[in-house]
Motif scaffolding. Structure first.
Motif, short mmCIF file in Angstrom:
data_model
loop_
_atom_site.label_atom_id
_atom_site.label_comp_id
_atom_site.label_asym_id
_atom_site.label_seq_id
_atom_site.Cartn_x
_atom_site.Cartn_y
_atom_site.Cartn_z
N VAL A 70 10.62 -27.02 5.71
CA VAL A 70 11.70 -27.79 5.46
C VAL A 70 11.59 -29.23 5.40
CG1 VAL A 70 13.27 -26.02 6.35
CG2 VAL A 70 12.91 -27.99 7.93
N CYS A 71 12.41 -30.26 5.11
CA CYS A 71 12.21 -31.47 4.90
C CYS A 71 12.02 -32.44 6.12
CB CYS A 71 13.37 -32.11 4.22
SG CYS A 71 14.81 -32.27 4.96
N ALA A 108 13.05 -32.69 11.48
CA ALA A 108 12.39 -32.95 12.87
C ALA A 108 13.39 -33.41 14.00
CB ALA A 108 11.72 -34.48 12.80
N LEU A 109 14.55 -32.96 13.49
CA LEU A 109 15.68 -33.00 14.53
C LEU A 109 15.41 -31.99 15.62
CD1 LEU A 109 17.92 -30.44 14.07
CD2 LEU A 109 18.09 -31.58 11.83
N SER A 150 18.62 -26.45 10.83
CA SER A 150 18.62 -25.59 12.24
C SER A 150 18.76 -24.24 11.89
CB SER A 150 19.92 -25.87 12.85
OG SER A 150 20.25 -27.46 13.11
N SER A 151 19.27 -23.50 10.83
CA SER A 151 19.23 -22.02 10.83
C SER A 151 17.67 -21.81 10.24
CB SER A 151 20.41 -21.69 9.83
OG SER A 151 19.77 -20.86 8.78
N ALA A 152 17.02 -22.52 9.40
CA ALA A 152 15.81 -22.14 8.86
C ALA A 152 14.72 -22.26 9.74
CB ALA A 152 15.48 -23.25 7.55
N ILE A 153 14.63 -23.33 10.56
CA ILE A 153 13.65 -23.44 11.52
C ILE A 153 14.15 -23.13 12.98
CG2 ILE A 153 11.92 -24.65 10.18
CD1 ILE A 153 12.48 -27.10 11.53
N GLY A 171 8.78 -36.11 2.92
CA GLY A 171 7.86 -35.13 3.28
C GLY A 171 8.47 -34.14 3.97
N ASN A 172 7.65 -33.18 4.40
CA ASN A 172 8.18 -32.08 5.03
C ASN A 172 8.27 -32.18 6.50
OD1 ASN A 172 5.86 -31.40 6.53
ND2 ASN A 172 5.04 -30.01 5.04
N ASN A 173 8.82 -31.41 7.33
CA ASN A 173 9.28 -31.33 8.66
C ASN A 173 7.96 -31.76 9.61
OD1 ASN A 173 9.06 -28.52 7.94
ND2 ASN A 173 8.75 -28.11 10.09
N LEU A 174 6.96 -31.28 9.21
CA LEU A 174 5.76 -31.51 10.06
C LEU A 174 5.44 -33.13 10.04
CD1 LEU A 174 3.63 -28.46 9.10
CD2 LEU A 174 5.23 -28.73 10.87
N LYS A 175 5.64 -33.72 8.85
CA LYS A 175 5.70 -35.03 8.67
C LYS A 175 6.65 -35.74 9.69
CE LYS A 175 5.31 -39.17 6.15
NZ LYS A 175 4.04 -39.97 5.99
N GLY A 176 7.78 -35.01 9.25
CA GLY A 176 9.13 -35.62 10.18
C GLY A 176 8.59 -35.65 11.64
#
Lengths: 440, 488
Positions: free
Chosen positions: A13-14, A18-19, A43-46, A136-141
């Motif tokens: 995800v985006c 990172a929330l 929240s639902s996706a990851i 960037g994506n959630n890993l970057k986040g």
């Protein structure tokens, strides 16, 4: 190579995702300055659809959010954010409040830093990270959020603890096995006589976070995510780091990791070998017992494909090749690994079998990767490690499928770990449950 | 306000239907103020994450069998593709269909794109996704980012029209535009009406059945057969070809008033397909009103009356037993407005007293210009019922539940029911839209409530071992302490 810039069938995800990294810190509260649907979707996706990791203490629809509308887009959202932070402090019972800004405020030019500064004297710490989805994506986040905590919250330690090691590994929530992995890593590191300190997970919270600057060193078990964080910790607090660029799964990788770690930390090698022996003995008790089934039936697939994040692509490939005698087909890495890290990951794959080249492809376009896998002339049923997107796809290929990388919507994951010796046993159990239940 | 299919965009519910998301009062007051749309919205100085139009639009459209969704946005806005894929598999599963993945891609906008625009990326994505899956329609959904930076989606699609032989339909569903996420359903239906539905060539004996996943489809097929018609389930799990013919159907009905208003009224207005504007078919009064509306629309009043009489008699003994068991039970309801108002009535039919009704928004009228029948019915039967409107603001709901301490909390939408359990209050989430459908649904729903009340161990234990994330200060406030006065 895929040349697409788009993402078909999202597996990341985006940056605002990172929330979840904030939620992984006990009693930390994310405060979103973002659109109304951001948390619900992310929240639902990851979370919820990734191993059934639901709301917990303050997740999903409970996360304070400015729910930005037309008014804030036109007139700016600074005052709305100030209101929501002020009332979050009153209404939500937390220890650390981390404001995360999404796409809208960054495009319309809200000054999040200024608004957060107004709360410098609040009873509880309030910090912020700019995590617009387009960054960037959630890993970057995840890296952005951890860096924000290091920059804005952590204070230098008065004294260092020569035994303490901070452990950073797979990304919370995005990796549904994160809690289990951290627990397993903690147990092993403790057996070497070190004092593991982990920020993410139940009942660790600010006590663990506050101890971070006192560590003798940081240990990062991850191909690339988290490197920015351990580098910043070194720069800010002079804490050196040990980077293990794989998630060790199985005896070969885990024993190698323990030897590297103990050498780095100056631990008596006899102690290390004792720990290794004990665990390898335990591991091989089970393998010896299962060997008949593993070898003397027609079930064991010879070839496997991973279509996962880099941590599991490397971790699973190394385990199946080094310990189980399998051979890899192309390995697809879908976590948006930045170009500067791709060569290192490629090299890691080539270290596994002398003279055997493992094809590695980096792409975020999962739909494209599936098209490529269809072209592989498999002999027998292939074993495909991926996400829930691969379940239907694997049925079409008449293969075996196990979801290990987000989205893992087809499994419930509580404290299961794939890290280490016991993690490999869990992985083997899961693979063979798929295989044995496939025809019974 | 009439539906205008010559516009590319459906106006949001706040403009079209006088929709609000902040209110506290009684159902009588609510209904009185709704006439003439004089009800003013009240804002909050604190809020928790809600949902957005894009989520509703994408979730709905991605269920169409041979459609593809392309979301022009950063990748996070397509995160709901995962939810959509899971629910799609559920739908496949209950139909005994082979599983397949939905087709859902994101243009993955990055920082540079927000400065320079990215219609080139959109074009590449459309071209390649078309080549990859050959869908029968491509819906291009917008996002906050594409809306704010002013991407010209319509022109991009127009330019591609000659190269791609299927409809390329824009879906304007930017999250920031509406506080009412159901505006996203209207955006989806607007896209279906303008990009998929063809003018009628003949009349058929289909009845458009607007719903979500369609778990009761076997029951509905059998029921409708008695009236000589056949349901056409709209829109998930239907093909583009089937949907293109909804203009030829004999009538339109909907499982949900919130969901059905735009398409139902649009088809009536444009193609003369009558839309049944009754109560929704939950429980006995609901199904009776709904079937009578249908009977009238298709000229089968006698058959409908015969069916109703037979069914009512059939379930009477079971219903009486359930009522005896459930009498005295107190419930709080928290749902979208159509489900909320309909379920208050359903609970009353089961002998349960509803002591508070919270809805996630409120439409002062539907697209045919009239007050929803379901709220009118509640006002007639329970005129002093306290009603509040909050867009699923959990801090208000939990504060309220803690004060009211009902025996059970009945809610719809994820992320609500579980929290009542943390207070030790058992709850039922209405995930399946057919939970209390008609005669059979009423009985099975009643049994489910009875089961939930019989063993409360989960809620009791969860409450004992977990802590709510709200401060003691907040739990002592009035639950509407952070709701501001309406702006004049």
């Amino acid at each position: 190579m895929s040349t697409s810039t788009y993402i078909d069938q999202p597996r990341v995800v985006c940056a605002l995702g990172a929330l979840e990294s904030v939620l992984a810190i006990d009693r930390a509260v994310p405060v979103l300055h973002a659109g109304p649907g951001c948390s619900s979707k992310l929240s639902s996706a990851i979370g919820g659809l990734n191993g059934c990791q639901g709301s917990g203490y303050i997740g999903s629809h409970l996360i304070p959010c400015t729910n930005l509308g037309e008014k804030e887009v036109v007139f700016g959202g600074n005052e709305r954010l100030a209101d929501v932070i002020e009332n979050s402090l009153k209404v939500i019972d937390g220890d650390l409040y981390i404001v995360l800004s999404g796409c809208t405020p960054e495009i319309v030019g809200d000054d999040v830093a200024e608004v957060v500064k107004r709360f410098a004297d609040a009873e509880k710490p309030v910090i912020f990270a700019e995590t617009a989805g387009f960054k960037g994506n959630n890993l970057k986040g995840h890296e952005l959020v951890v860096n924000a905590i290091i920059e804005q919250y952590l204070k230098p330690a008065e004294t260092k603890n020569s035994k303490q090691v901070n452990i950073w590994a797979t990304v919370p929530f995005y990796d549904p096995f994160w809690v289990g992995n951290f627990k397993e890593i903690e147990l092993l590191v403790r057996e070497l006589g070190l004092e593991p300190n982990i920020v993410f997970g139940p009942k660790r919270g600010l006590t663990a976070l506050n101890k971070v600057p006192a560590a003798a060193f940081n240990l990062l078990l991850s191909p690339w995510v988290g490197l920015e964080n351990v580098k910043l910790l070194e720069e800010k607090f002079g804490t050196p780091y040990l980077h293990i660029p794989v998630l060790p799964i199985g005896p070969t990788a885990t024993s190698a990791f323990l030897r590297t770690l103990s050498q780095y930390a100056g631990i008596d090698s006899q102690l290390t070998e004792e720990v290794i022996n004990r665990h390898e003995d335990e591991y091989y008790y089970f393998i010896e017992r299962a060997a008949d089934e593993l070898l003397e039936t027609r079930l064991l697939p010879r070839r496997f494909v991973t279509l996962t994040n880099s941590a599991y692509a490397l971790g699973i490939a190394k385990y199946l090749i080094n310990d189980m005698g399998l051979l890899p087909e192309t390995q697809f890495i879908i976590d948006g690994t930045p170009e500067e890290h791709q060569e290192n990951i490629r090299q890691e794959f080539q270290k596994i079998i002398d003279g055997y080249e493992v094809p590695v492809v980096f792409t975020e376009d999962g739909g494209w990767a599936q098209q490529e896998i269809r072209k592989i002339p498999f002999v027998g049923k292939p074993l495909i490690f991926g996400s829930a997107w691969e379940r239907t796809f694997t049925e079409e290929l008449d293969g075996y499928h196990l979801s290990v990388s987000a989205p893992v919507s087809d499994r419930m994951v509580l404290d299961r770990a794939y890290f280490g010796y016991r993690g490999a046993l869990r992985l083997l159990e899961d693979i063979y449950t798929v295989i044995l239940s496939d025809f019974q | 306000m009439a539906i205008n299919i010559r516009n590319s965009e459906a106006p949001i519910r706040e403009f079209r239907l006088g929709a609000i998301s902040g209110y506290n009062g009684t159902v009588t007051d609510l209904v009185e103020k709704s006439s003439g749309c004089s009800l003013k919205n009240r804002e909050r100085c604190f809020s928790q994450s809600t949902s957005c139009s894009a989520g509703c639009a994408q979730g709905y459209l991605s269920g169409i069998i041979d459609a593809a969704i392309i979301n022009h946005a950063p990748v996070g806005c397509a995160a709901d593709a995962i939810y959509s894929n899971v629910t799609n598999k559920w739908g496949n599963s209950i139909r005994d269909w082979k599983h397949k993945n939905i087709h859902f891609a994101s243009t993955n906008l990055n920082e540079q794109d927000t400065v320079f625009g990215a219609t080139g990326k959109l074009r590449q994505t459309i071209e390649e996704i078309y080549q990859r899956y050959h869908p029968k329609v491509i819906f291009v959904t917008t996002s906050c980012v594409s809306g704010i930076i002013g991407e010209d989606i319509q022109s991009t699609l127009d330019e591609l029209a000659d190269d791609i032989p299927v409809p390329l339909v824009p879906v304007f569903c930017e999250g920031f535009k509406s506080k009412v996420w159901a505006s996203g359903f209207d955006a989806a239906f607007h896209a279906i009406l303008t990009g998929v539905v063809k003018p009628p060539e003949k009349k058929t004996n289909f009845v458009n059945m607007i719903n979500f996943r369609g778990s009761a489809r076997k029951e509905i097929i059998e029921m409708f057969a008695q009236f000589g018609v056949e349901p056409l389930f709209v829109a998930p799990f239907s093909t583009v070809e089937q949907l293109s013919r909804v203009s030829e159907s004999a009538a339109t009905v909907s499982i949900c008033g919130t969901l059905g208003s735009y398409l139902g009224n649009g088809l009536e207005q444009e193609y003369g397909v009558p839309y049944v504007k009754s109560l929704q078919p939950h429980g006995v009064a609901g199904i009776k009103s709904w079937l009578r509306g249908l009977g009238q629309a298709i000229g089968k009043e006698t058959e409908v009356e015969a069916y109703i009489a037979k069914e009512e008699e059939r379930i009477a003994p079971a219903l009486e037993k359930l009522r005896a068991k459930l009498r005295g039970t107190k419930a709080v309801v928290g749902m979208g407005p159509s489900y909320g108002h309909n379920y208050i009535r359903v609970l009353n039919e089961l002998g349960i007293e509803v002591i508070w009704g919270a809805t996630w928004h409120y439409d002062q009228q539907y697209d045919h210009g009239a007050l929803p029948e379901s709220v009118k019915h509640v006002a007639q039967t329970q005129k002093d019922l306290p009603i509040s409107v909050c867009d699923q603001q959990n801090f208000e709901i939990i504060n309220l539940l803690n004060r009211l301490r009902p025996d059970i909390y009945i809610s719809r939408h994820s992320g609500s029911a579980m929290w009542a359990n943390k207070l030790g209050i058992p709850s039922i989430p209405i995930i399946d839209e057919y939970t209390a459908f008609g005669f059979n649904g009423l009985i099975s729903f009643g049994q489910r409530i009875h089961d939930t009340l019989t063993n409360r161990s989960f809620a009791k234990n969860l409450a004992k071992r977990t802590r709510l994330p709200y401060t003691d200060w907040w739990m002592k406030q009035n639950h509407f302490a952070l709701l501001e006065e309406a702006a004049e």
